[in-house]
Design a protein around this motif. Structure first.
Motif, PDB file in Angstrom:
ATOM      1  N   ILE A   1     -10.602   7.561  -8.480  1.00  0.00           N
ATOM      2  CA  ILE A   1     -10.589   6.393  -7.806  1.00  0.00           C
ATOM      3  C   ILE A   1     -10.079   6.770  -6.157  1.00  0.00           C
ATOM      4  O   ILE A   1      -8.990   7.181  -6.042  1.00  0.00           O
ATOM      5  CB  ILE A   1      -9.498   5.424  -8.502  1.00  0.00           C
ATOM      6  CG1 ILE A   1     -10.116   5.212 -10.046  1.00  0.00           C
ATOM      7  CG2 ILE A   1      -9.354   4.303  -7.656  1.00  0.00           C
ATOM      8  CD1 ILE A   1      -9.095   4.668 -10.685  1.00  0.00           C
ATOM      9  N   ASP A   2     -11.151   6.511  -5.340  1.00  0.00           N
ATOM     10  CA  ASP A   2     -10.776   6.655  -3.901  1.00  0.00           C
ATOM     11  C   ASP A   2     -10.178   8.290  -3.713  1.00  0.00           C
ATOM     12  O   ASP A   2      -9.216   8.413  -3.014  1.00  0.00           O
ATOM     13  CB  ASP A   2      -9.832   5.764  -3.427  1.00  0.00           C
ATOM     14  CG  ASP A   2      -9.741   5.563  -1.831  1.00  0.00           C
ATOM     15  OD1 ASP A   2     -10.717   5.934  -1.419  1.00  0.00           O
ATOM     16  OD2 ASP A   2      -8.846   5.009  -1.303  1.00  0.00           O
TER      17      ASP A   2
ATOM     18  N   ALA B   1     -18.694  -2.335  -8.590  1.00  0.00           N
ATOM     19  CA  ALA B   1     -17.708  -1.439  -8.592  1.00  0.00           C
ATOM     20  C   ALA B   1     -17.620  -1.124  -6.882  1.00  0.00           C
ATOM     21  O   ALA B   1     -16.623  -1.128  -6.415  1.00  0.00           O
ATOM     22  CB  ALA B   1     -18.080  -0.214  -9.015  1.00  0.00           C
ATOM     23  N   LYS B   2     -18.725  -1.101  -6.234  1.00  0.00           N
ATOM     24  CA  LYS B   2     -18.698  -1.117  -4.789  1.00  0.00           C
ATOM     25  C   LYS B   2     -18.039  -2.116  -4.007  1.00  0.00           C
ATOM     26  O   LYS B   2     -17.188  -1.995  -3.350  1.00  0.00           O
ATOM     27  CB  LYS B   2     -20.093  -0.905  -4.076  1.00  0.00           C
ATOM     28  CG  LYS B   2     -20.170  -0.624  -2.599  1.00  0.00           C
ATOM     29  CD  LYS B   2     -21.614  -0.550  -2.271  1.00  0.00           C
ATOM     30  CE  LYS B   2     -21.712  -0.222  -0.649  1.00  0.00           C
ATOM     31  NZ  LYS B   2     -22.960  -0.088  -0.227  1.00  0.00           N
ATOM     32  N   ARG B   3     -18.203  -3.511  -4.493  1.00  0.00           N
ATOM     33  CA  ARG B   3     -17.751  -4.653  -3.968  1.00  0.00           C
ATOM     34  C   ARG B   3     -16.000  -4.655  -4.202  1.00  0.00           C
ATOM     35  O   ARG B   3     -15.206  -4.947  -3.510  1.00  0.00           O
ATOM     36  CB  ARG B   3     -18.321  -5.868  -4.433  1.00  0.00           C
ATOM     37  CG  ARG B   3     -19.585  -6.208  -4.070  1.00  0.00           C
ATOM     38  CD  ARG B   3     -19.825  -7.601  -4.560  1.00  0.00           C
ATOM     39  NE  ARG B   3     -19.963  -7.780  -5.811  1.00  0.00           N
ATOM     40  CZ  ARG B   3     -21.333  -7.658  -6.532  1.00  0.00           C
ATOM     41  NH1 ARG B   3     -22.261  -7.161  -6.015  1.00  0.00           N
ATOM     42  NH2 ARG B   3     -21.080  -7.874  -7.936  1.00  0.00           N
ATOM     43  N   THR B   4     -15.660  -4.290  -5.377  1.00  0.00           N
ATOM     44  CA  THR B   4     -14.451  -4.194  -5.818  1.00  0.00           C
ATOM     45  C   THR B   4     -13.569  -2.892  -4.912  1.00  0.00           C
ATOM     46  O   THR B   4     -12.432  -3.379  -4.465  1.00  0.00           O
ATOM     47  CB  THR B   4     -14.205  -3.763  -7.233  1.00  0.00           C
ATOM     48  OG1 THR B   4     -14.895  -4.914  -8.064  1.00  0.00           O
ATOM     49  CG2 THR B   4     -12.581  -3.632  -7.787  1.00  0.00           C
ATOM     50  N   LEU B   5     -13.947  -1.956  -4.784  1.00  0.00           N
ATOM     51  CA  LEU B   5     -13.577  -0.835  -3.846  1.00  0.00           C
ATOM     52  C   LEU B   5     -13.368  -1.175  -2.609  1.00  0.00           C
ATOM     53  O   LEU B   5     -12.321  -0.931  -1.910  1.00  0.00           O
ATOM     54  CB  LEU B   5     -14.364   0.516  -4.179  1.00  0.00           C
ATOM     55  CG  LEU B   5     -14.217   1.139  -5.437  1.00  0.00           C
ATOM     56  CD1 LEU B   5     -15.294   2.209  -5.536  1.00  0.00           C
ATOM     57  CD2 LEU B   5     -12.951   1.660  -5.776  1.00  0.00           C
ATOM     58  N   GLN B   6     -14.465  -1.861  -2.123  1.00  0.00           N
ATOM     59  CA  GLN B   6     -14.366  -2.499  -0.562  1.00  0.00           C
ATOM     60  C   GLN B   6     -13.140  -3.461  -0.637  1.00  0.00           C
ATOM     61  O   GLN B   6     -12.188  -3.577   0.381  1.00  0.00           O
ATOM     62  CB  GLN B   6     -15.661  -3.032  -0.258  1.00  0.00           C
ATOM     63  CG  GLN B   6     -16.741  -1.815  -0.049  1.00  0.00           C
ATOM     64  CD  GLN B   6     -18.000  -2.729   0.617  1.00  0.00           C
ATOM     65  OE1 GLN B   6     -18.318  -3.845  -0.005  1.00  0.00           O
ATOM     66  NE2 GLN B   6     -18.781  -2.036   1.107  1.00  0.00           N
ATOM     67  N   LEU B   7     -13.151  -4.267  -1.300  1.00  0.00           N
ATOM     68  CA  LEU B   7     -12.142  -5.402  -1.416  1.00  0.00           C
ATOM     69  C   LEU B   7     -10.645  -4.604  -1.557  1.00  0.00           C
ATOM     70  O   LEU B   7      -9.756  -5.205  -0.708  1.00  0.00           O
ATOM     71  CB  LEU B   7     -12.185  -6.284  -2.664  1.00  0.00           C
ATOM     72  CG  LEU B   7     -11.099  -7.473  -2.640  1.00  0.00           C
ATOM     73  CD1 LEU B   7     -11.301  -8.451  -1.486  1.00  0.00           C
ATOM     74  CD2 LEU B   7     -11.416  -8.235  -3.868  1.00  0.00           C
ATOM     75  N   LEU B   8     -10.534  -3.699  -2.384  1.00  0.00           N
ATOM     76  CA  LEU B   8      -9.091  -3.063  -2.545  1.00  0.00           C
ATOM     77  C   LEU B   8      -8.775  -2.430  -1.354  1.00  0.00           C
ATOM     78  O   LEU B   8      -7.658  -2.374  -0.845  1.00  0.00           O
ATOM     79  CB  LEU B   8      -9.279  -2.087  -3.650  1.00  0.00           C
ATOM     80  CG  LEU B   8      -9.194  -2.808  -5.054  1.00  0.00           C
ATOM     81  CD1 LEU B   8      -9.299  -1.722  -6.146  1.00  0.00           C
ATOM     82  CD2 LEU B   8      -7.889  -3.417  -5.231  1.00  0.00           C
TER      83      LEU B   8
END
Length: 62
Positions: free
Chosen positions: A6-7, A43-50
């Motif tokens: 994760i990141d 998953a991409k949208r969630t990671l960008q939001l985080l």
């Protein structure tokens, strides 16, 4: 058990709740357990939001 990234941070998690996972699948992780498989776009949208939330938090601390 599986290793997730994760990141750039790797962590060992349990995958006992999800059948037929494959390398490259995206999962929702909570307290060390994979709870659900999610599609790559979500998953991409969630990671960008985080990442955006992290930036906001850093701006507020400055």
């Amino acid at each position: 058990m599986a290793i997730v990234s994760i990141d750039g941070i790797s962590k060992e998690i349990s995958i006992a709740f999800i059948d037929d996972l494959a390398v490259g699948d995206y999962v929702l992780v909570h307290v060390g357990y994979a709870l659900a498989r999610i599609d790559p776009a979500e998953a991409k949208r969630t990671l960008q939001l985080l990442q955006e939330l992290g930036s906001v938090g850093q701006d507020l601390q400055s």
